[in-house]
Design a protein around this motif. Structure first.
Motif, PDB file in Angstrom:
ATOM      1  N   GLN A 238       0.817  -1.216   0.000  1.00 50.00           N
ATOM      2  CA  GLN A 238       0.000   0.000   0.000  1.00 50.00           C
ATOM      3  C   GLN A 238       0.851   1.267   0.000  1.00 50.00           C
ATOM      4  O   GLN A 238       0.562   2.214  -0.717  1.00 50.00           O
ATOM      5  N   VAL A 239       1.903   1.263   0.819  1.00 42.38           N
ATOM      6  CA  VAL A 239       2.763   2.450   0.885  1.00 42.38           C
ATOM      7  C   VAL A 239       3.434   2.678  -0.466  1.00 42.38           C
ATOM      8  O   VAL A 239       3.410   3.780  -1.013  1.00 42.38           O
ATOM      9  N   SER A 240       4.001   1.610  -1.038  1.00 46.34           N
ATOM     10  CA  SER A 240       4.696   1.734  -2.313  1.00 46.34           C
ATOM     11  C   SER A 240       3.749   2.264  -3.397  1.00 46.34           C
ATOM     12  O   SER A 240       4.140   3.073  -4.234  1.00 46.34           O
ATOM     13  N   ARG A 241       2.496   1.803  -3.365  1.00 44.75           N
ATOM     14  CA  ARG A 241       1.520   2.247  -4.360  1.00 44.75           C
ATOM     15  C   ARG A 241       1.211   3.744  -4.174  1.00 44.75           C
ATOM     16  O   ARG A 241       1.190   4.514  -5.119  1.00 44.75           O
ATOM     17  N   GLU A 242       1.016   4.161  -2.928  1.00 44.08           N
ATOM     18  CA  GLU A 242       0.638   5.551  -2.643  1.00 44.08           C
ATOM     19  C   GLU A 242       1.748   6.538  -3.003  1.00 44.08           C
ATOM     20  O   GLU A 242       1.490   7.623  -3.487  1.00 44.08           O
ATOM     21  N   VAL A 243       2.996   6.185  -2.722  1.00 48.77           N
ATOM     22  CA  VAL A 243       4.085   7.135  -2.972  1.00 48.77           C
ATOM     23  C   VAL A 243       4.716   6.936  -4.348  1.00 48.77           C
ATOM     24  O   VAL A 243       5.672   7.613  -4.698  1.00 48.77           O
ATOM     25  N   LEU A 244       4.138   5.992  -5.122  1.00 49.69           N
ATOM     26  CA  LEU A 244       4.608   5.730  -6.483  1.00 49.69           C
ATOM     27  C   LEU A 244       6.092   5.396  -6.538  1.00 49.69           C
ATOM     28  O   LEU A 244       6.841   5.918  -7.361  1.00 49.69           O
ATOM     29  N   MET A 245       6.510   4.561  -5.598  1.00 49.03           N
ATOM     30  CA  MET A 245       7.908   4.139  -5.584  1.00 49.03           C
ATOM     31  C   MET A 245       7.955   2.623  -5.769  1.00 49.03           C
ATOM     32  O   MET A 245       6.987   1.937  -5.478  1.00 49.03           O
ATOM     33  N   PRO A 246       9.100   2.114  -6.239  1.00 47.60           N
ATOM     34  CA  PRO A 246       9.233   0.659  -6.333  1.00 47.60           C
ATOM     35  C   PRO A 246       8.999   0.025  -4.968  1.00 47.60           C
ATOM     36  O   PRO A 246       9.224   0.656  -3.941  1.00 47.60           O
ATOM     37  N   ARG A 247       8.570  -1.222  -4.969  1.00 45.04           N
ATOM     38  CA  ARG A 247       8.260  -1.933  -3.732  1.00 45.04           C
ATOM     39  C   ARG A 247       9.453  -1.883  -2.776  1.00 45.04           C
ATOM     40  O   ARG A 247      10.565  -2.228  -3.139  1.00 45.04           O
ATOM     41  N   MET A 248       9.205  -1.412  -1.580  1.00 40.71           N
ATOM     42  CA  MET A 248      10.319  -1.270  -0.630  1.00 40.71           C
ATOM     43  C   MET A 248      10.728  -2.628  -0.063  1.00 40.71           C
ATOM     44  O   MET A 248       9.938  -3.557  -0.042  1.00 40.71           O
ATOM     45  N   ASN A 249      11.954  -2.723   0.389  1.00 41.43           N
ATOM     46  CA  ASN A 249      12.426  -3.988   0.965  1.00 41.43           C
ATOM     47  C   ASN A 249      12.215  -4.018   2.476  1.00 41.43           C
ATOM     48  O   ASN A 249      11.775  -3.050   3.090  1.00 41.43           O
ATOM     49  N   GLN A 250      12.524  -5.159   3.055  1.00 40.17           N
ATOM     50  CA  GLN A 250      12.304  -5.408   4.477  1.00 40.17           C
ATOM     51  C   GLN A 250      13.088  -4.417   5.350  1.00 40.17           C
ATOM     52  O   GLN A 250      12.592  -3.931   6.359  1.00 40.17           O
ATOM     53  N   ASN A 251      14.297  -4.118   4.922  1.00 42.94           N
ATOM     54  CA  ASN A 251      15.137  -3.194   5.683  1.00 42.94           C
ATOM     55  C   ASN A 251      14.493  -1.805   5.781  1.00 42.94           C
ATOM     56  O   ASN A 251      14.514  -1.154   6.821  1.00 42.94           O
TER      57      ASN A 251
END
Ligand SMILES: [Zn+2]
Length: 283
Positions: A238-251
């Motif tokens: 959801q966060v990655s979709r909202e901020v239009l960034m590539p899918r963030m990693n676990q870190n």
């Protein structure tokens, strides 16, 4: 009285190059701070790599951490530095690479920083706070969090706040870090910044990268405020979709949790559920 030294064998964690370095005995007579992080610059042990050694109070090596930043060796000071402006390069000279990464981490995640100064230390508390505030988006600036300490006897040092970063500017030793996470995010953005020649653009890049991170954290906070619980993967998506960034990693998620914990609330963080943890506890 002449200071006595203890010889400690240190191994470069990247290539295995080994050399003994001398550490003042006085460092071990203090029991106060436990493990101390010693910054080992390029050429001290290894001609290619800089790294951190973790030493306990008996002088035993407890671990290493790599620093994947190649410092550009600029021979003379730049025009800006001659005019008294603290550039990123100059700050790294003052505190060491890991010292700067630590100071940045403390600022972003809202921990106070204490710096032990000696007579030769020039920057004022006011200037350091001014610079450190500038890396954050405007609404997070304002309060000062860097304090200079005149007391250089470790056993006499009293910190107003216990959960704080403590650096000795003379030796560049990191006496205390109040966090467990590695400084990979800070390392990545400082590395990128150092690839830029223009010193103002270096600061701009740091500001931009930190602003993007904080935007993600704020987005995560908004999502968390509207749910009772959410799985990590769903939050990441959801966060990655909202901020239009590539899918963030676990870190990145770990950092976002830390940011929300320190700037907003621990309660919100506890709404994040992990499928792995659930699986493990069901065994
Ligand atoms: Zn090496």
């Amino acid at each position: 009285m002449l200071e006595s030294f203890k010889e400690i064998e240190v191994v470069c964690p990247t290539c295995g190059e080994t050399k003994s370095i001398n550490i003042p005995e006085s460092l071990f007579s203090q029991k106060k701070f436990g493990t101390i992080k010693i910054q080992v610059p390029v050429n001290a042990v290894c001609p290619k790599h800089q790294f951190i050694v973790f030493l306990d109070t008996k002088g035993m090596v407890r671990g290493y951490e790599k620093i994947d930043i190649a410092m550009l060796v600029t021979p003379a000071e730049t025009k800006k530095e001659a005019a008294g402006i603290l550039t990123l390069r100059k700050l790294i000279q003052l505190f060491g690479t890991y010292g700067i990464l630590s100071l940045m981490h403390a600022k972003i995640f809202n921990y106070p920083s204490y710096i032990i100064k000696d007579e030769a230390f020039e920057p004022t508390e006011e200037l350091l706070n001014l610079i450190s505030n500038r890396i954050l988006p405007e609404k997070y600036r304002g309060h000062n969090s860097i304090y200079l300490l005149e007391e250089s006897n470790y056993s006499k040092i009293k910190l107003k706040e216990k959960k704080a970063l403590l650096i000795d500017s003379l030796t560049k030793n990191i006496l205390q870090t109040p966090w467990k996470e590695k400084l990979k995010f800070e390392e990545e953005i400082v590395k990128r910044a150092l690839e830029i020649i223009n010193e103002e653009d270096q600061l701009l890049l740091l500001q931009q990268r930190i602003a993007i991170f904080i935007k993600e954290a704020e987005q995560a906070k908004d999502i968390l405020e509207n749910v009772n619980e959410i799985y990590e993967e769903d939050l990441i998506e959801q966060v990655s979709r909202e901020v239009l960034m590539p899918r963030m990693n676990q870190n990145r998620l770990i950092l976002i949790k830390e940011f929300i914990k320190h700037n907003f609330s621990q309660k919100l963080v506890s709404r994040i559920k992990s499928r792995v943890d659930e699986f493990l506890s069901s065994l």
